[in-house]
Design an enzyme around this catalytic site. Structure first.
Site, PDB file in Angstrom:
ATOM      1  CB  SER A   1      -7.982   4.012   2.964  1.00  0.00           C
ATOM      2  OG  SER A   1      -6.852   3.574   3.685  1.00  0.00           O
TER       3      SER A   1
ATOM      4  CE  LYS B   1      -3.905   1.893   2.198  1.00  0.00           C
ATOM      5  NZ  LYS B   1      -4.896   1.719   3.651  1.00  0.00           N
TER       6      LYS B   1
ATOM      7  CB  SER C   1      -8.369   0.605   5.347  1.00  0.00           C
ATOM      8  OG  SER C   1      -9.148   2.204   5.309  1.00  0.00           O
TER       9      SER C   1
END
Ligand code: GLN
Length: 454
Positions: free
Chosen positions: A135, A60, A159
Protein backbone atom coordinates in the site's frame (compact mmCIF):
# COMPACT_ATOMS: atom_id res chain seq x y z
CA UNK A 1 23.86 23.93 -1.65
CA UNK A 2 21.29 25.48 0.66
CA UNK A 3 18.25 23.75 2.15
CA UNK A 4 16.08 26.14 0.14
CA UNK A 5 17.77 24.90 -3.05
CA UNK A 6 17.15 21.31 -2.06
CA UNK A 7 13.51 21.91 -1.22
CA UNK A 8 13.12 23.95 -4.38
CA UNK A 9 14.49 21.09 -6.46
CA UNK A 10 12.05 18.74 -4.84
CA UNK A 11 9.03 20.91 -5.74
CA UNK A 12 10.38 21.55 -9.22
CA UNK A 13 10.64 17.84 -9.85
CA UNK A 14 7.15 17.34 -8.45
CA UNK A 15 5.95 20.02 -10.88
CA UNK A 16 7.56 18.14 -13.77
CA UNK A 17 6.37 14.59 -13.08
CA UNK A 18 3.43 14.69 -10.70
CA UNK A 19 0.72 14.75 -13.37
CA UNK A 20 2.12 11.42 -14.59
CA UNK A 21 3.17 9.67 -11.37
CA UNK A 22 0.47 11.07 -9.02
CA UNK A 23 2.28 10.42 -5.74
CA UNK A 24 1.03 13.23 -3.54
CA UNK A 25 -2.35 13.75 -1.88
CA UNK A 26 -1.30 16.94 -0.09
CA UNK A 27 1.66 19.25 -0.60
CA UNK A 28 3.12 21.19 2.30
CA UNK A 29 4.88 23.76 0.14
CA UNK A 30 4.43 26.98 2.05
CA UNK A 31 5.51 25.57 5.41
CA UNK A 32 8.32 23.55 3.86
CA UNK A 33 9.78 26.64 2.18
CA UNK A 34 9.66 28.73 5.32
CA UNK A 35 11.21 25.88 7.30
CA UNK A 36 13.96 25.66 4.66
CA UNK A 37 14.72 29.37 5.21
CA UNK A 38 14.97 28.82 8.95
CA UNK A 39 17.34 25.92 8.40
CA UNK A 40 19.47 28.05 6.06
CA UNK A 41 19.77 30.60 8.85
CA UNK A 42 21.00 27.82 11.09
CA UNK A 43 23.62 26.93 8.48
CA UNK A 44 24.75 30.56 8.45
CA UNK A 45 25.11 30.40 12.24
CA UNK A 46 27.00 27.11 12.05
CA UNK A 47 24.19 25.20 13.79
CA UNK A 48 23.96 22.25 11.40
CA UNK A 49 23.44 19.00 13.25
CA UNK A 50 23.00 15.41 12.13
CA UNK A 51 23.08 13.64 8.79
CA UNK A 52 19.49 14.29 7.79
CA UNK A 53 19.63 18.07 8.21
CA UNK A 54 17.50 19.79 5.56
CA UNK A 55 16.57 16.64 3.65
CA UNK A 56 13.20 16.74 1.83
CA UNK A 57 10.99 13.84 2.85
CA UNK A 58 7.57 12.46 1.92
CA UNK A 59 5.29 10.85 4.50
CA UNK A 60 2.68 8.16 3.85
CA UNK A 61 -0.78 9.51 4.46
CA UNK A 62 -1.64 7.15 7.32
CA UNK A 63 0.99 8.80 9.52
CA UNK A 64 -0.51 11.81 11.27
CA UNK A 65 1.03 15.23 10.73
CA UNK A 66 -0.05 18.19 12.83
CA UNK A 67 -2.08 20.67 10.77
CA UNK A 68 -1.32 18.81 7.54
CA UNK A 69 -4.31 16.94 6.13
CA UNK A 70 -4.05 13.19 6.75
CA UNK A 71 -6.51 10.97 4.87
CA UNK A 72 -5.15 7.40 5.02
CA UNK A 73 -6.30 7.26 1.39
CA UNK A 74 -9.93 7.24 2.55
CA UNK A 75 -12.89 9.43 1.84
CA UNK A 76 -13.90 9.06 5.48
CA UNK A 77 -10.89 11.22 6.48
CA UNK A 78 -11.08 13.61 3.54
CA UNK A 79 -10.92 16.76 5.68
CA UNK A 80 -9.02 15.46 8.69
CA UNK A 81 -6.36 17.80 10.09
CA UNK A 82 -4.60 16.07 12.98
CA UNK A 83 -3.87 18.01 16.14
CA UNK A 84 -0.59 16.25 16.84
CA UNK A 85 2.41 14.70 15.08
CA UNK A 86 3.15 10.98 15.03
CA UNK A 87 6.27 10.14 17.05
CA UNK A 88 8.20 9.35 13.85
CA UNK A 89 7.27 12.75 12.42
CA UNK A 90 8.37 14.43 15.64
CA UNK A 91 11.67 12.55 15.49
CA UNK A 92 12.21 13.61 11.89
CA UNK A 93 11.56 17.18 12.91
CA UNK A 94 14.16 16.83 15.65
CA UNK A 95 16.53 15.63 12.90
CA UNK A 96 15.57 18.80 10.95
CA UNK A 97 14.20 17.14 7.83
CA UNK A 98 11.63 18.99 5.73
CA UNK A 99 8.21 17.39 5.12
CA UNK A 100 7.40 18.04 1.46
CA UNK A 101 3.95 16.44 1.47
CA UNK A 102 1.73 13.46 2.14
CA UNK A 103 1.83 10.39 -0.06
CA UNK A 104 -0.98 8.43 -1.65
CA UNK A 105 -1.78 4.90 -0.46
CA UNK A 106 -4.37 2.15 -0.64
CA UNK A 107 -7.25 3.04 1.65
CA UNK A 108 -6.23 2.29 5.25
CA UNK A 109 -3.18 0.45 3.82
CA UNK A 110 -5.32 -2.35 2.42
CA UNK A 111 -4.01 -3.23 -1.00
CA UNK A 112 -1.02 -4.06 -3.15
CA UNK A 113 -1.31 -1.58 -6.02
CA UNK A 114 -2.52 1.85 -4.79
CA UNK A 115 -5.68 1.25 -6.82
CA UNK A 116 -7.67 1.12 -3.57
CA UNK A 117 -7.00 4.79 -2.84
CA UNK A 118 -10.20 6.85 -2.73
CA UNK A 119 -8.32 9.63 -4.55
CA UNK A 120 -6.01 8.51 -7.34
CA UNK A 121 -3.97 5.63 -8.72
CA UNK A 122 -0.25 6.32 -8.38
CA UNK A 123 1.80 5.01 -11.30
CA UNK A 124 5.06 3.16 -11.55
CA UNK A 125 7.76 5.65 -12.66
CA UNK A 126 9.50 2.91 -14.68
CA UNK A 127 6.42 2.39 -16.82
CA UNK A 128 3.32 4.49 -16.26
CA UNK A 129 0.97 1.70 -17.32
CA UNK A 130 2.05 -0.39 -14.36
CA UNK A 131 1.21 -0.17 -10.65
CA UNK A 132 3.85 1.05 -8.18
CA UNK A 133 2.76 -1.64 -5.69
CA UNK A 134 1.07 -0.98 -2.40
CA UNK A 135 0.00 0.00 0.00
CA UNK A 136 2.99 2.40 0.30
CA UNK A 137 3.06 2.64 -3.51
CA UNK A 138 3.49 6.40 -3.62
CA UNK A 139 6.16 6.30 -0.91
CA UNK A 140 8.22 4.14 -3.28
CA UNK A 141 7.21 5.91 -6.51
CA UNK A 142 8.06 9.37 -5.16
CA UNK A 143 11.59 8.27 -4.25
CA UNK A 144 12.05 6.40 -7.54
CA UNK A 145 10.84 9.45 -9.51
CA UNK A 146 13.18 11.79 -7.64
CA UNK A 147 10.36 13.85 -6.10
CA UNK A 148 11.78 13.36 -2.60
CA UNK A 149 15.07 11.96 -1.33
CA UNK A 150 13.35 9.53 0.98
CA UNK A 151 10.01 8.65 2.48
CA UNK A 152 8.22 6.83 5.24
CA UNK A 153 5.88 3.94 4.56
CA UNK A 154 4.10 1.36 6.67
CA UNK A 155 4.19 -2.40 6.30
CA UNK A 156 1.53 -4.76 7.66
CA UNK A 157 1.97 -7.57 5.15
CA UNK A 158 4.56 -6.25 2.72
CA UNK A 159 3.47 -2.68 2.05
CA UNK A 160 6.99 -1.24 2.25
CA UNK A 161 8.95 -4.09 0.64
CA UNK A 162 6.62 -4.92 -2.24
CA UNK A 163 6.38 -1.35 -3.62
CA UNK A 164 10.13 -0.86 -3.03
CA UNK A 165 10.71 -3.96 -5.19
CA UNK A 166 8.29 -2.80 -7.90
CA UNK A 167 9.84 0.68 -8.06
CA UNK A 168 13.51 -0.32 -7.78
CA UNK A 169 14.25 1.34 -4.43
CA UNK A 170 15.28 0.19 -0.94
CA UNK A 171 12.55 -0.43 1.65
CA UNK A 172 12.84 -1.88 5.15
CA UNK A 173 10.21 -3.21 7.50
CA UNK A 174 11.81 -2.99 10.94
CA UNK A 175 11.34 -5.54 13.72
CA UNK A 176 7.91 -5.30 15.37
CA UNK A 177 8.50 -2.89 18.24
CA UNK A 178 11.57 -1.15 16.81
CA UNK A 179 9.70 1.98 15.69
CA UNK A 180 6.86 3.71 17.56
CA UNK A 181 3.44 3.53 15.94
CA UNK A 182 2.03 6.43 17.97
CA UNK A 183 0.23 8.46 15.31
CA UNK A 184 0.07 5.67 12.74
CA UNK A 185 -3.57 5.14 11.77
CA UNK A 186 -3.93 1.51 12.77
CA UNK A 187 -4.75 -1.26 10.30
CA UNK A 188 -3.71 -4.49 12.08
CA UNK A 189 -1.99 -3.56 15.31
CA UNK A 190 -0.12 -6.84 15.85
CA UNK A 191 1.53 -6.50 12.42
CA UNK A 192 1.88 -2.78 11.51
CA UNK A 193 5.34 -1.21 11.41
CA UNK A 194 6.58 2.11 10.02
CA UNK A 195 9.80 2.01 7.99
CA UNK A 196 12.06 3.93 5.59
CA UNK A 197 12.09 3.90 1.77
CA UNK A 198 15.22 5.32 0.12
CA UNK A 199 17.51 5.13 -2.91
CA UNK A 200 20.40 3.50 -1.07
CA UNK A 201 20.98 1.18 1.87
CA UNK A 202 23.07 3.85 3.56
CA UNK A 203 20.25 6.42 3.43
CA UNK A 204 17.93 3.75 4.76
CA UNK A 205 20.19 3.06 7.74
CA UNK A 206 20.39 6.77 8.61
CA UNK A 207 16.64 7.14 8.42
CA UNK A 208 15.89 4.07 10.53
CA UNK A 209 18.32 5.26 13.17
CA UNK A 210 16.46 8.58 13.35
CA UNK A 211 12.98 7.07 13.82
CA UNK A 212 13.77 4.07 16.08
CA UNK A 213 13.51 3.65 19.81
CA UNK A 214 11.18 3.11 22.71
CA UNK A 215 8.29 5.56 23.06
CA UNK A 216 6.18 6.00 26.20
CA UNK A 217 3.22 6.75 23.89
CA UNK A 218 3.36 3.27 22.29
CA UNK A 219 3.31 0.37 24.75
CA UNK A 220 4.36 -2.05 22.00
CA UNK A 221 7.56 -0.15 21.25
CA UNK A 222 10.47 -2.15 22.62
CA UNK A 223 13.04 -1.15 25.16
CA UNK A 224 15.93 -2.31 23.00
CA UNK A 225 19.04 -0.33 22.33
CA UNK A 226 19.24 1.36 18.92
CA UNK A 227 22.68 0.68 17.46
CA UNK A 228 24.38 2.82 14.84
CA UNK A 229 23.02 1.05 11.78
CA UNK A 230 25.37 2.99 9.55
CA UNK A 231 28.38 1.52 11.36
CA UNK A 232 27.29 -1.93 10.25
CA UNK A 233 27.87 -1.04 6.58
CA UNK A 234 31.36 -2.51 6.49
CA UNK A 235 31.14 -4.25 3.14
CA UNK A 236 32.40 -7.41 4.85
CA UNK A 237 30.07 -10.42 4.80
CA UNK A 238 32.71 -13.16 4.95
CA UNK A 239 31.38 -16.16 6.87
CA UNK A 240 27.75 -14.98 6.68
CA UNK A 241 25.35 -17.94 6.73
CA UNK A 242 22.40 -17.54 4.38
CA UNK A 243 19.26 -19.68 4.35
CA UNK A 244 17.17 -19.90 1.19
CA UNK A 245 13.69 -21.33 1.85
CA UNK A 246 12.65 -23.74 -0.87
CA UNK A 247 9.09 -22.42 -0.53
CA UNK A 248 10.36 -19.01 -1.75
CA UNK A 249 11.71 -20.37 -5.02
CA UNK A 250 9.06 -22.98 -5.72
CA UNK A 251 5.66 -23.10 -7.31
CA UNK A 252 3.99 -19.74 -7.92
CA UNK A 253 7.29 -17.86 -8.07
CA UNK A 254 8.09 -16.58 -11.55
CA UNK A 255 11.12 -17.74 -13.52
CA UNK A 256 12.59 -14.22 -13.59
CA UNK A 257 12.32 -13.69 -9.84
CA UNK A 258 13.86 -17.12 -9.18
CA UNK A 259 16.76 -16.49 -11.57
CA UNK A 260 17.49 -13.05 -10.18
CA UNK A 261 17.76 -14.52 -6.68
CA UNK A 262 20.08 -17.29 -7.88
CA UNK A 263 22.28 -14.65 -9.53
CA UNK A 264 22.25 -12.61 -6.33
CA UNK A 265 23.34 -15.66 -4.34
CA UNK A 266 26.35 -16.03 -6.64
CA UNK A 267 27.33 -12.45 -5.88
CA UNK A 268 26.91 -13.02 -2.15
CA UNK A 269 29.03 -16.19 -2.39
CA UNK A 270 31.79 -14.27 -4.14
CA UNK A 271 31.73 -11.86 -1.22
CA UNK A 272 32.43 -14.73 1.18
CA UNK A 273 28.95 -15.81 2.30
CA UNK A 274 27.63 -19.37 2.09
CA UNK A 275 24.07 -20.49 1.45
CA UNK A 276 21.94 -23.57 1.92
CA UNK A 277 18.39 -24.50 1.11
CA UNK A 278 16.05 -24.71 4.11
CA UNK A 279 12.33 -25.10 4.67
CA UNK A 280 9.74 -22.84 6.29
CA UNK A 281 7.12 -25.59 6.27
CA UNK A 282 4.14 -23.52 7.39
CA UNK A 283 4.60 -20.86 4.68
CA UNK A 284 1.68 -22.28 2.73
CA UNK A 285 -0.71 -21.22 5.49
CA UNK A 286 0.66 -17.69 5.83
CA UNK A 287 -1.63 -15.95 3.34
CA UNK A 288 -4.84 -17.35 4.84
CA UNK A 289 -3.60 -16.70 8.38
CA UNK A 290 -2.68 -13.13 7.54
CA UNK A 291 -5.94 -12.18 5.85
CA UNK A 292 -7.92 -13.63 8.71
CA UNK A 293 -5.96 -11.98 11.50
CA UNK A 294 -5.36 -8.64 9.79
CA UNK A 295 -9.03 -8.32 8.83
CA UNK A 296 -10.12 -9.21 12.37
CA UNK A 297 -7.89 -6.52 13.81
CA UNK A 298 -8.95 -4.05 11.13
CA UNK A 299 -12.63 -4.60 11.90
CA UNK A 300 -11.95 -3.56 15.50
CA UNK A 301 -9.58 -0.68 14.66
CA UNK A 302 -11.90 0.84 12.07
CA UNK A 303 -14.89 0.90 14.42
CA UNK A 304 -13.70 4.34 15.55
CA UNK A 305 -14.76 5.87 12.22
CA UNK A 306 -18.36 6.49 13.19
CA UNK A 307 -19.04 9.99 11.86
CA UNK A 308 -18.78 11.43 15.36
CA UNK A 309 -15.14 11.59 16.30
CA UNK A 310 -13.34 12.02 13.00
CA UNK A 311 -13.82 13.16 9.46
CA UNK A 312 -16.76 12.51 7.21
CA UNK A 313 -20.40 12.40 8.35
CA UNK A 314 -23.34 11.66 6.08
CA UNK A 315 -25.97 14.31 5.40
CA UNK A 316 -28.69 11.75 4.84
CA UNK A 317 -29.61 10.21 8.17
CA UNK A 318 -32.79 10.41 10.20
CA UNK A 319 -31.40 9.01 13.46
CA UNK A 320 -28.15 8.02 15.18
CA UNK A 321 -27.98 4.38 14.02
CA UNK A 322 -28.76 5.44 10.45
CA UNK A 323 -26.03 8.06 10.74
CA UNK A 324 -23.42 5.43 11.69
CA UNK A 325 -24.53 3.13 8.92
CA UNK A 326 -24.74 5.73 6.18
CA UNK A 327 -21.48 7.41 7.16
CA UNK A 328 -19.61 4.11 6.92
CA UNK A 329 -21.46 3.02 3.77
CA UNK A 330 -20.52 6.26 2.03
CA UNK A 331 -17.09 6.79 3.60
CA UNK A 332 -15.40 3.40 3.15
CA UNK A 333 -14.40 1.83 -0.16
CA UNK A 334 -15.15 -1.73 -1.29
CA UNK A 335 -11.92 -3.37 -0.14
CA UNK A 336 -12.21 -1.88 3.36
CA UNK A 337 -15.81 -3.07 3.63
CA UNK A 338 -14.83 -6.54 2.44
CA UNK A 339 -12.25 -6.82 5.22
CA UNK A 340 -14.49 -5.40 7.94
CA UNK A 341 -17.08 -8.03 7.04
CA UNK A 342 -14.56 -10.88 7.03
CA UNK A 343 -13.02 -9.69 10.29
CA UNK A 344 -16.33 -9.18 12.07
CA UNK A 345 -17.42 -12.63 11.00
CA UNK A 346 -14.26 -14.35 12.22
CA UNK A 347 -14.46 -12.59 15.60
CA UNK A 348 -18.14 -13.38 16.17
CA UNK A 349 -19.04 -15.89 18.85
CA UNK A 350 -19.65 -19.27 17.29
CA UNK A 351 -16.94 -18.73 14.65
CA UNK A 352 -14.16 -17.32 16.82
CA UNK A 353 -12.63 -20.69 17.77
CA UNK A 354 -12.80 -22.06 14.25
CA UNK A 355 -11.24 -19.04 12.56
CA UNK A 356 -9.59 -16.38 14.69
CA UNK A 357 -8.21 -18.68 17.36
CA UNK A 358 -7.04 -21.26 14.85
CA UNK A 359 -5.27 -18.56 12.85
CA UNK A 360 -3.48 -17.42 16.02
CA UNK A 361 -2.21 -20.96 16.54
CA UNK A 362 -0.96 -21.21 12.98
CA UNK A 363 0.75 -17.85 13.43
CA UNK A 364 2.74 -19.35 16.32
CA UNK A 365 3.89 -22.20 14.06
CA UNK A 366 4.95 -19.76 11.34
CA UNK A 367 6.93 -17.77 13.90
CA UNK A 368 8.59 -20.97 15.09
CA UNK A 369 9.63 -21.86 11.51
CA UNK A 370 11.69 -18.65 11.48
CA UNK A 371 13.14 -19.24 14.94
CA UNK A 372 14.31 -22.71 13.88
CA UNK A 373 16.08 -21.40 10.78
CA UNK A 374 17.69 -18.53 12.71
CA UNK A 375 19.26 -21.04 15.12
CA UNK A 376 21.70 -21.86 12.37
CA UNK A 377 21.63 -19.03 9.83
CA UNK A 378 22.21 -15.27 9.99
CA UNK A 379 19.79 -14.18 7.29
CA UNK A 380 17.08 -15.59 5.05
CA UNK A 381 17.17 -14.59 1.39
CA UNK A 382 14.54 -14.86 -1.34
CA UNK A 383 12.57 -12.79 -3.82
CA UNK A 384 10.45 -9.93 -2.47
CA UNK A 385 7.60 -10.74 -4.84
CA UNK A 386 6.81 -13.65 -7.18
CA UNK A 387 6.74 -11.35 -10.25
CA UNK A 388 7.54 -7.74 -11.20
CA UNK A 389 4.83 -5.04 -11.17
CA UNK A 390 1.55 -5.80 -12.94
CA UNK A 391 -0.54 -3.54 -15.17
CA UNK A 392 -2.99 -1.03 -13.75
CA UNK A 393 -6.42 -2.66 -13.76
CA UNK A 394 -5.06 -6.17 -14.29
CA UNK A 395 -6.02 -7.54 -10.87
CA UNK A 396 -8.72 -5.19 -9.62
CA UNK A 397 -11.59 -7.54 -10.43
CA UNK A 398 -10.12 -10.45 -8.48
CA UNK A 399 -9.13 -9.69 -4.87
CA UNK A 400 -7.64 -13.17 -4.39
CA UNK A 401 -4.99 -12.84 -7.11
CA UNK A 402 -4.23 -9.42 -5.65
CA UNK A 403 -3.74 -11.03 -2.21
CA UNK A 404 -1.42 -13.71 -3.67
CA UNK A 405 1.10 -10.99 -4.39
CA UNK A 406 2.03 -10.80 -0.74
CA UNK A 407 2.87 -14.45 -0.31
CA UNK A 408 6.60 -13.85 0.25
CA UNK A 409 6.37 -10.74 2.44
CA UNK A 410 3.52 -11.70 4.78
CA UNK A 411 5.29 -14.44 6.80
CA UNK A 412 7.81 -11.82 7.96
CA UNK A 413 5.09 -9.69 9.56
CA UNK A 414 3.47 -12.73 11.17
CA UNK A 415 6.83 -13.60 12.73
CA UNK A 416 7.59 -9.98 13.69
CA UNK A 417 11.11 -10.15 12.24
CA UNK A 418 12.71 -7.40 10.10
CA UNK A 419 13.05 -7.59 6.30
CA UNK A 420 14.41 -5.40 3.52
CA UNK A 421 13.90 -5.26 -0.23
CA UNK A 422 16.85 -4.14 -2.35
CA UNK A 423 16.91 -3.78 -6.15
CA UNK A 424 17.93 -7.02 -7.89
CA UNK A 425 17.76 -6.87 -11.67
CA UNK A 426 14.92 -6.32 -14.12
CA UNK A 427 12.31 -8.26 -16.01
CA UNK A 428 10.67 -6.63 -19.06
CA UNK A 429 12.14 -3.29 -18.07
CA UNK A 430 10.59 -3.46 -14.59
CA UNK A 431 12.64 -3.80 -11.38
CA UNK A 432 12.77 -6.90 -9.19
CA UNK A 433 13.60 -6.99 -5.48
CA UNK A 434 15.76 -9.20 -3.32
CA UNK A 435 14.34 -9.76 0.16
CA UNK A 436 16.75 -10.18 3.08
CA UNK A 437 15.18 -11.20 6.39
CA UNK A 438 16.94 -11.10 9.77
CA UNK A 439 16.55 -12.08 13.41
CA UNK A 440 14.47 -9.96 15.78
CA UNK A 441 16.18 -6.59 16.27
CA UNK A 442 19.06 -7.55 13.98
CA UNK A 443 18.51 -4.93 11.27
CA UNK A 444 22.29 -4.40 11.38
CA UNK A 445 23.03 -7.75 9.73
CA UNK A 446 20.34 -7.11 7.12
CA UNK A 447 21.86 -3.73 6.28
CA UNK A 448 25.39 -5.15 6.19
CA UNK A 449 24.30 -7.85 3.73
CA UNK A 450 22.21 -5.48 1.61
CA UNK A 451 24.97 -2.89 1.47
CA UNK A 452 27.61 -5.43 0.43
CA UNK A 453 25.27 -6.71 -2.27
CA UNK A 454 24.06 -3.36 -3.61
N1 GLN B 1 -1.17 -5.94 0.50
C1 GLN B 1 -1.39 -6.38 1.84
C2 GLN B 1 -2.81 -6.12 2.25
O1 GLN B 1 -3.55 -5.71 1.41
C3 GLN B 1 -0.43 -5.72 2.75
C4 GLN B 1 -0.83 -4.37 3.15
C5 GLN B 1 0.12 -3.70 4.09
O2 GLN B 1 1.22 -4.19 4.36
N2 GLN B 1 -0.33 -2.61 4.65
O3 GLN B 1 -3.20 -6.30 3.35
Amino acid sequence: LSVSDLVNESYERIGQVEDKVKSFLTLNEEKARSQAKELDEKIAKGEVKGNLFGMPIGVKDNIVTKNIRTTAGSKILENFDPIYDATVVQKLQDAETVTVGKLNMDEFAMGSSNENSAYQATRNPWNLEYVPGGSSGASAASVAAGEVLFSLGSDTGGSIRQPAAYCGVVGLKPTYGRVSRFGLIAFASSLDQIGPITNTVEDNAYLLEAISGIDPMDSTSANVQVPSFVNSLTGDIRGLKIAVPKEYLGEGVGEEARNSVLEALKVLEKLGATWEEVSLPHSKYALATYYLLSSSEASANLSRFDGVRYGYRTDNAANLIEMYKQTRAEGFGDEVKRRIMLGTFSLSSGYYDAYYKKAQKVRTLIKKDFEDVFQKYDVIVGPTTPTPAFKIGEKTSDPLTMYANDILTIPVNLAGVPGISVPCGFANGLPLGLQIIGRHFDESTIYRTAHAFE
